[in-house]
Design an enzyme around this catalytic site. Structure first.
Site, PDB file in Angstrom:
ATOM      1  N   ASP A 182       0.847  -1.191   0.000  1.00  0.00           N
ATOM      2  CA  ASP A 182       0.000   0.000   0.000  1.00  0.00           C
ATOM      3  C   ASP A 182       0.883   1.242   0.000  1.00  0.00           C
ATOM      4  O   ASP A 182       1.860   1.307   0.731  1.00  0.00           O
ATOM      5  CB  ASP A 182      -0.898  -0.002   1.245  1.00  0.00           C
ATOM      6  CG  ASP A 182      -1.834   1.186   1.253  1.00  0.00           C
ATOM      7  OD1 ASP A 182      -2.344   1.540   0.171  1.00  0.00           O
ATOM      8  OD2 ASP A 182      -2.051   1.775   2.327  1.00  0.00           O
ATOM      9  N   GLU A 266      -1.877  -1.364  -5.441  1.00  0.00           N
ATOM     10  CA  GLU A 266      -3.055  -0.570  -5.727  1.00  0.00           C
ATOM     11  C   GLU A 266      -2.868   0.057  -7.097  1.00  0.00           C
ATOM     12  O   GLU A 266      -1.817   0.623  -7.374  1.00  0.00           O
ATOM     13  CB  GLU A 266      -3.136   0.535  -4.678  1.00  0.00           C
ATOM     14  CG  GLU A 266      -4.468   0.714  -4.090  1.00  0.00           C
ATOM     15  CD  GLU A 266      -4.399   1.719  -2.944  1.00  0.00           C
ATOM     16  OE1 GLU A 266      -5.433   2.230  -2.562  1.00  0.00           O
ATOM     17  OE2 GLU A 266      -3.291   2.007  -2.452  1.00  0.00           O
ATOM     18  N   CYS A 317     -12.324  -3.548   6.288  1.00  0.00           N
ATOM     19  CA  CYS A 317     -11.523  -4.374   7.192  1.00  0.00           C
ATOM     20  C   CYS A 317     -11.269  -5.707   6.500  1.00  0.00           C
ATOM     21  O   CYS A 317     -11.983  -6.076   5.559  1.00  0.00           O
ATOM     22  CB  CYS A 317     -12.270  -4.579   8.500  1.00  0.00           C
ATOM     23  SG  CYS A 317     -11.372  -5.629   9.649  1.00  0.00           S
ATOM     24  N   CYS A 319     -12.015  -8.442   7.552  1.00  0.00           N
ATOM     25  CA  CYS A 319     -13.170  -9.296   7.774  1.00  0.00           C
ATOM     26  C   CYS A 319     -14.308  -8.938   6.834  1.00  0.00           C
ATOM     27  O   CYS A 319     -15.316  -9.624   6.779  1.00  0.00           O
ATOM     28  CB  CYS A 319     -13.632  -9.204   9.223  1.00  0.00           C
ATOM     29  SG  CYS A 319     -14.443  -7.647   9.605  1.00  0.00           S
ATOM     30  N   CYS A 334     -11.776  -2.005  14.096  1.00  0.00           N
ATOM     31  CA  CYS A 334     -12.960  -2.658  13.543  1.00  0.00           C
ATOM     32  C   CYS A 334     -13.889  -3.085  14.670  1.00  0.00           C
ATOM     33  O   CYS A 334     -13.470  -3.766  15.607  1.00  0.00           O
ATOM     34  CB  CYS A 334     -12.555  -3.857  12.696  1.00  0.00           C
ATOM     35  SG  CYS A 334     -13.974  -4.720  12.029  1.00  0.00           S
ATOM     36  N   CYS A 337     -14.914  -7.260  14.139  1.00  0.00           N
ATOM     37  CA  CYS A 337     -14.001  -8.355  14.470  1.00  0.00           C
ATOM     38  C   CYS A 337     -12.965  -7.964  15.527  1.00  0.00           C
ATOM     39  O   CYS A 337     -12.188  -8.790  15.978  1.00  0.00           O
ATOM     40  CB  CYS A 337     -13.307  -8.883  13.218  1.00  0.00           C
ATOM     41  SG  CYS A 337     -12.049  -7.789  12.573  1.00  0.00           S
ATOM     42  N   ASP A 344      -2.518   1.899   7.239  1.00  0.00           N
ATOM     43  CA  ASP A 344      -1.891   1.446   5.997  1.00  0.00           C
ATOM     44  C   ASP A 344      -1.636  -0.064   6.002  1.00  0.00           C
ATOM     45  O   ASP A 344      -1.673  -0.713   4.967  1.00  0.00           O
ATOM     46  CB  ASP A 344      -0.576   2.208   5.764  1.00  0.00           C
ATOM     47  CG  ASP A 344      -0.828   3.684   5.502  1.00  0.00           C
ATOM     48  OD1 ASP A 344      -1.945   4.011   5.057  1.00  0.00           O
ATOM     49  OD2 ASP A 344       0.089   4.495   5.750  1.00  0.00           O
TER      50      ASP A 344
HETATM   51 ZN   LIG Z   1     -12.960  -6.474  10.963  1.00  0.00          ZN
END
Ligand SMILES: [Zn+2]
Length: 372
Positions: A182, A266, A317, A319, A334, A337, A344
């Protein structure tokens, strides 16, 4: 398939050779400008001109301007090629709705190179150029592969030869280690394994120096000798920064390609971003230049490199939950989760994850895969 690669060597021409190189440069620039004028005229009376019609006029032009007979003839075709490319790029930009930027007439200090598509030969430590002579070369590393073209460039008062070389790919030993990369805003990049790659140390000093040199140019009167001198100094700073940046990009991309078999990045579409508010950081970090080096090295080593659509990589995220963050939020927290990590780092993981869903997902675009 083979990949392009360039070698750049410093040239040490004698006085006669230097004069002939300057004459070649002038002749090429003149042709470029004349070709541009013709294209503009042709456009006004709606009789299109293309590369071939312009190239076919070269013998006629030489019959009138006999001094052009002393310039290597194939080197004279190149400025017309460049003009053609400039126009194609212009039309492409028009079509895609970008700021078009019409091709410009080149002033004395805006045309710094000419290209030999053939008519060159390396003999010992000398570069033999047709109609110019045997020029002394500082060949600091051996040339591998087949030389396609030689471009002679004047840079900060010195002369360089850039060889465009084609060579067969050399695959590296297979590895299945994957990595997501990233672009950082504070650092150069963050990897999905948590490694942070800082901007190199010369970076900030160079910015200060560039500004200083830029100001010096701005203060001096246009067209004066002192301004010319200041411009030369500014170019030297730019050259050093460019060299340092290229060196950094080469080392980092080499390291990535050596250590990872699958690299996800990216697809920043840097051109689109460059107009926006992040322009400075994207330009400075030179992400586009880095990506192109990484992509040809990956292709050459038989690695897979995938560019994923960047939209939302910083808002998701691992998840799958959406985690809204402002540009100023450096932390990822998050709620579904419970993952807490740096922004980053999570983005890099999301990028890797997205690339892994290839090819079923249409939000992924492959830049290069294994050597074809
Ligand atoms: Zn998450």
């Amino acid at each position: 398939m083979s990949s392009p690669k360039t070698f750049k060597f410093r040239l040490y021409p004698n006085r006669k050779q230097r004069e002939q190189m300057l004459r070649t440069l002038d002749a090429c620039r003149e042709l470029y400008n004349a070709g541009l004028e013709e294209r503009i005229g042709a456009w006004k009376c709606r009789t299109p001109v293309n590369y071939n019609t312009q190239q076919n006029q070269l013998p006629e032009i030489k019959a009138i301007r006999t001094e052009l007979l002393n310039i290597y003839s194939h080197a004279l075709q190149d400025p017309l090629h460049r003009l053609d490319k400039a126009f194609k790029a212009f039309f492409r930009r028009c079509k895609s709705g970008q700021k078009p930027g019409f091709p410009r007439f080149k002033g004395r200090y805006r045309f710094d190179s000419f290209t030999y598509p053939d008519g060159f030969k390396f003999v010992g430590s000398r570069l033999q150029l047709s109609k110019i002579g045997n020029i002394k070369v500082k060949q600091h590393r051996p040339i591998e592969g087949k030389i396609k073209t030689v471009t002679i460039r004047r840079e900060c008062g010195a002369w360089y030869a850039t060889l465009s070389v084609e060579f067969p790919p050399t695959a590296l030993p297979r590895t299945d280690v994957t990595i997501g990369v990233d672009v950082g805003l504070e650092s150069f990049a963050v990897l999905s394994d948590g490694t942070t790659i800082e901007n190199p140390r010369w970076y900030h000093g160079a910015q200060v120096e560039l500004r200083k040199a830029q100001r010096r140019v701005a203060r001096r009167r246009k067209g004066s000798k002192r301004r010319r001198k200041a411009v030369m100094l500014l170019q030297k700073v730019h050259q050093r920064v460019r060299n340092q940046r290229n060196d950094f990009h080469h080392k980092l991309s080499c390291w990535l390609v050596e250590n990872f078999g699958f690299i996800a990045v990216e697809d920043l579409n840097v051109r689109g971003l460059a107009g926006g508010m992040l322009s400075k950081s994207v330009h400075d970090a030179g992400w586009a230049g880095f990506l192109s080096k990484l992509s040809y090295k990956a292709a050459n080593a038989g690695r897979t490199m995938i560019a994923v659509k960047p939209s939302g990589t910083s808002q998701t995220c691992v998840c799958g939950a959406t985690v809204r963050k402002l540009l100023s939020d450096r932390e990822h927290v998050c709620l579904s989760c419970g993952l807490i990590a740096s922004r980053d780092h999570v983005s890099a993981q999301v990028i890797l994850q997205r690339a892994g869903t290839l090819p079923s997902s249409d939000n992924v675009e492959a830049i290069s895969s294994c050597v074809a």
